[in-house]
Design an enzyme around this catalytic site. Sequence first.
Site, PDB file in Angstrom:
ATOM      1  N   GLU A   1      -1.309  -8.870   3.861  1.00 48.80           N
ATOM      2  CA  GLU A   1      -1.269  -9.339   5.244  1.00 48.80           C
ATOM      3  C   GLU A   1      -2.637  -9.646   5.827  1.00 48.80           C
ATOM      4  O   GLU A   1      -2.738 -10.282   6.866  1.00 48.80           O
ATOM      5  CB  GLU A   1      -0.548  -8.313   6.130  1.00 48.80           C
ATOM      6  CG  GLU A   1      -1.268  -6.988   6.356  1.00 48.80           C
ATOM      7  CD  GLU A   1      -1.056  -5.960   5.239  1.00 48.80           C
ATOM      8  OE1 GLU A   1      -0.812  -6.374   4.083  1.00 48.80           O
ATOM      9  OE2 GLU A   1      -1.154  -4.755   5.513  1.00 48.80           O
TER      10      GLU A   1
ATOM     11  N   HIS B   1      -3.395  -5.323   0.409  1.00 53.97           N
ATOM     12  CA  HIS B   1      -2.864  -5.734   1.708  1.00 53.97           C
ATOM     13  C   HIS B   1      -2.737  -7.254   1.739  1.00 53.97           C
ATOM     14  O   HIS B   1      -3.694  -7.952   2.042  1.00 53.97           O
ATOM     15  CB  HIS B   1      -3.783  -5.235   2.830  1.00 53.97           C
ATOM     16  CG  HIS B   1      -3.682  -3.754   3.025  1.00 53.97           C
ATOM     17  ND1 HIS B   1      -2.752  -3.181   3.855  1.00 53.97           N
ATOM     18  CD2 HIS B   1      -4.354  -2.731   2.457  1.00 53.97           C
ATOM     19  CE1 HIS B   1      -2.869  -1.863   3.813  1.00 53.97           C
ATOM     20  NE2 HIS B   1      -3.835  -1.567   2.963  1.00 53.97           N
TER      21      HIS B   1
ATOM     22  N   CYS C   1       0.839  -1.204   0.000  1.00 47.19           N
ATOM     23  CA  CYS C   1       0.000   0.000   0.000  1.00 47.19           C
ATOM     24  C   CYS C   1       0.878   1.260   0.000  1.00 47.19           C
ATOM     25  O   CYS C   1       1.559   1.526  -0.985  1.00 47.19           O
ATOM     26  CB  CYS C   1      -0.975  -0.059   1.171  1.00 47.19           C
ATOM     27  SG  CYS C   1      -2.346   1.095   0.997  1.00 47.19           S
TER      28      CYS C   1
ATOM     29  N   GLY D   1     -14.461 -12.769  28.691  1.00 42.28           N
ATOM     30  CA  GLY D   1     -14.283 -12.922  27.246  1.00 42.28           C
ATOM     31  C   GLY D   1     -13.031 -13.754  26.979  1.00 42.28           C
ATOM     32  O   GLY D   1     -12.294 -14.111  27.904  1.00 42.28           O
TER      33      GLY D   1
ATOM     34  N   ASP E   1     -10.138 -13.063  25.632  1.00 46.09           N
ATOM     35  CA  ASP E   1      -8.811 -12.518  25.927  1.00 46.09           C
ATOM     36  C   ASP E   1      -8.509 -12.536  27.423  1.00 46.09           C
ATOM     37  O   ASP E   1      -7.434 -12.980  27.842  1.00 46.09           O
ATOM     38  CB  ASP E   1      -8.692 -11.074  25.410  1.00 46.09           C
ATOM     39  CG  ASP E   1      -9.085 -10.970  23.952  1.00 46.09           C
ATOM     40  OD1 ASP E   1      -8.946 -11.975  23.244  1.00 46.09           O
ATOM     41  OD2 ASP E   1      -9.536  -9.886  23.522  1.00 46.09           O
ATOM     42  N   SER E   2      -9.444 -12.044  28.243  1.00 42.60           N
ATOM     43  CA  SER E   2      -9.122 -11.990  29.671  1.00 42.60           C
ATOM     44  C   SER E   2      -9.041 -13.394  30.252  1.00 42.60           C
ATOM     45  O   SER E   2      -8.291 -13.639  31.199  1.00 42.60           O
ATOM     46  CB  SER E   2     -10.122 -11.116  30.427  1.00 42.60           C
ATOM     47  OG  SER E   2     -11.424 -11.590  30.270  1.00 42.60           O
TER      48      SER E   2
END
Length: 608
Positions: free
Chosen positions: A175, A173, A80, A229, A231-232
């Site tokens: 990625e 992109h 980009c 959730g 992540d925690s």
Amino acid sequence: MHHDSIAVVDFGGQYAHLIATKVRRIGVLAEIRQPEDPIEAFAGYRGIILSGSPALSSHGEDSEYTKALYELDMPILGLCFGHQEIAKHYGGEVIHGGREWGHADLHLTRPDHPLFKGLDAVEQVWMSHFDSVAGVGEDFEEFGYTTSKDGSPDHRLAAIGSDVHRRYGFQFHAEVDDTIHGDRMFANFVLDICGCEPTWSMEAFIAEEREKVRRLVGDDSVFLLASGGVDSTVAAVILRDALGPDRVNLLHVDNGLMRKDESKKVVALFRRLGLGDHLHFIDASDDFLGALEGMTDPEEKRHAIGQTFVDVFNREAERLEIQDHLLGQGTIYPDTVETGGTRRADTIKTHHNRVAVIEEMIAEGKVVEPLAELYKVEVREVGEELGIAHEALWRHPFPGPGLGVRCLCSDGTPDTEGFDRLVPETAAAATKFGLEPLVLPIRSVGVKADVRAYEHPVLLSGEADWDTLLRAGSSITQQVLGINRCIWNLGPEHHDTAHPVEGYMTRDRLDLLREADDMVMEGLRSYDLYDEIWQCPTVLVPLALGDAEPGELVVLRPIFSKRAMTATPVRLPDPLLDDLRASILGLPGVTGLALDITSKPPGTIEWE
Ligand code: XMP
């Protein structure tokens, strides 16, 4: 052990870190570097990747970086903004124009090149840009171009390269997961063109993180905000393993912005993980709703929620006499980058775990975040490696500020700035799809070419197949500057007017949203779609369609994603839509129902 490595130069694009993740996936260490790092900092790498940026290459923005890196004798790939900078540096031309968002078809003009080994002649790629390369210098050639889905001319020079200089550029992109074979392109660049040996692994990363936690925490303990959730929960288990359960305290806060019965489920989850004895629960909904009273601006709401979390946390730590602790958070990488937390990234939206007081605590070394480098898909992998149960790991992601970012607020004043232009342009862009557009006099958050876009949604009414709807959505958001989202009317009537009604963050509105959200979650489960769909926010918009008075519009936002940095809308089966129409439109106060058909970019997953 020595690992071959790649430098990723972070110009502040939303996806710079994702490039590093993708390269590590191939088994090659990738490190983030700043564009102004001294040239010596680039020695020792086998290659360089230049990221995208919120800056405009055509306007010469952000052009004061270490240009000497172009003198280095190692391959460079630009994505980009990076692609445009390479073109410019070697005598090409970059123009402000040729913008594209979302999916595009890349047609390879050099399918034989090692960069495209194993790829098809036409590949799906992902675009998010305002500028484009209009010409290349000597020794460079076109490797590929993209075709437009909306009938405008092809976008030439979407991939370029020079084997003489060993410099390559992709406008798309590679990625993001929506560039279907992006991984293959990186592998070709990193392994074949740069010649790296793949010796790096995820297990090594987990071991390093545990070690980092032990070093940072020393003899203290951690007090972790645990929403329950993904992540925690994974962060809690890493901390438990690194420090032992007795040095980990968890605080679950009911902020009044949770889903129906959520707190009960979270308490049960932490019991199952053997952390029940260390979990403290507090109902702080009065604090949060008090702090949010009368607010309508999304960023103000996010800051208020983040600040209240810290206040409640400090008050509880004192009450429970938990001393000498660090604040633990399950922050993941997108939270940082979207808050503008990397040096150049634009603030798309402030995540609750990145408000000012937390930034200060981070600077003082008082915060521990074992997942801060990871994306959701990696967090889940780490969780699986740590033996966390499938249903805990594969819950839909739920944002820290909870329903706070799904409950839009208004003082009732229509926001019609720019409608003189927006309305006719939208009508012109929508007619060829046979749909009736209504530009809505409210705004929601989005992201375009790495920059925050707080713009208007368009409600589309009429019959159309899914493919037409997606093309209409992408064409309108692409062609009309100021529109970042399209939603499809699921209600029985077409409307040619809409007006906002006064509505704030009150318990009544949140209860209404909780009911609607619960109906959607139950619907997904009963149609066996819960696991298949990545996330499905239900959004409450204080907007009356037609003459309805008062009114709330409910919007469903089912999406597929892997890393939350990009997303595609998902079609729900007709019988499920019929069920939801009947149940949600039957809720008191709800007068409209719509389905969000916008990809990310240009719309973010959440509306605020
Ligand atoms: P957006 O709306 O930016 O969301 O496309 C990307 C992903 O992040 C979640 N999200 C948050 N998660 N704190 C969080 O922990 C936040 O403040 C926050 N805001 C958005 C969102 O649900 C989606 O999965």
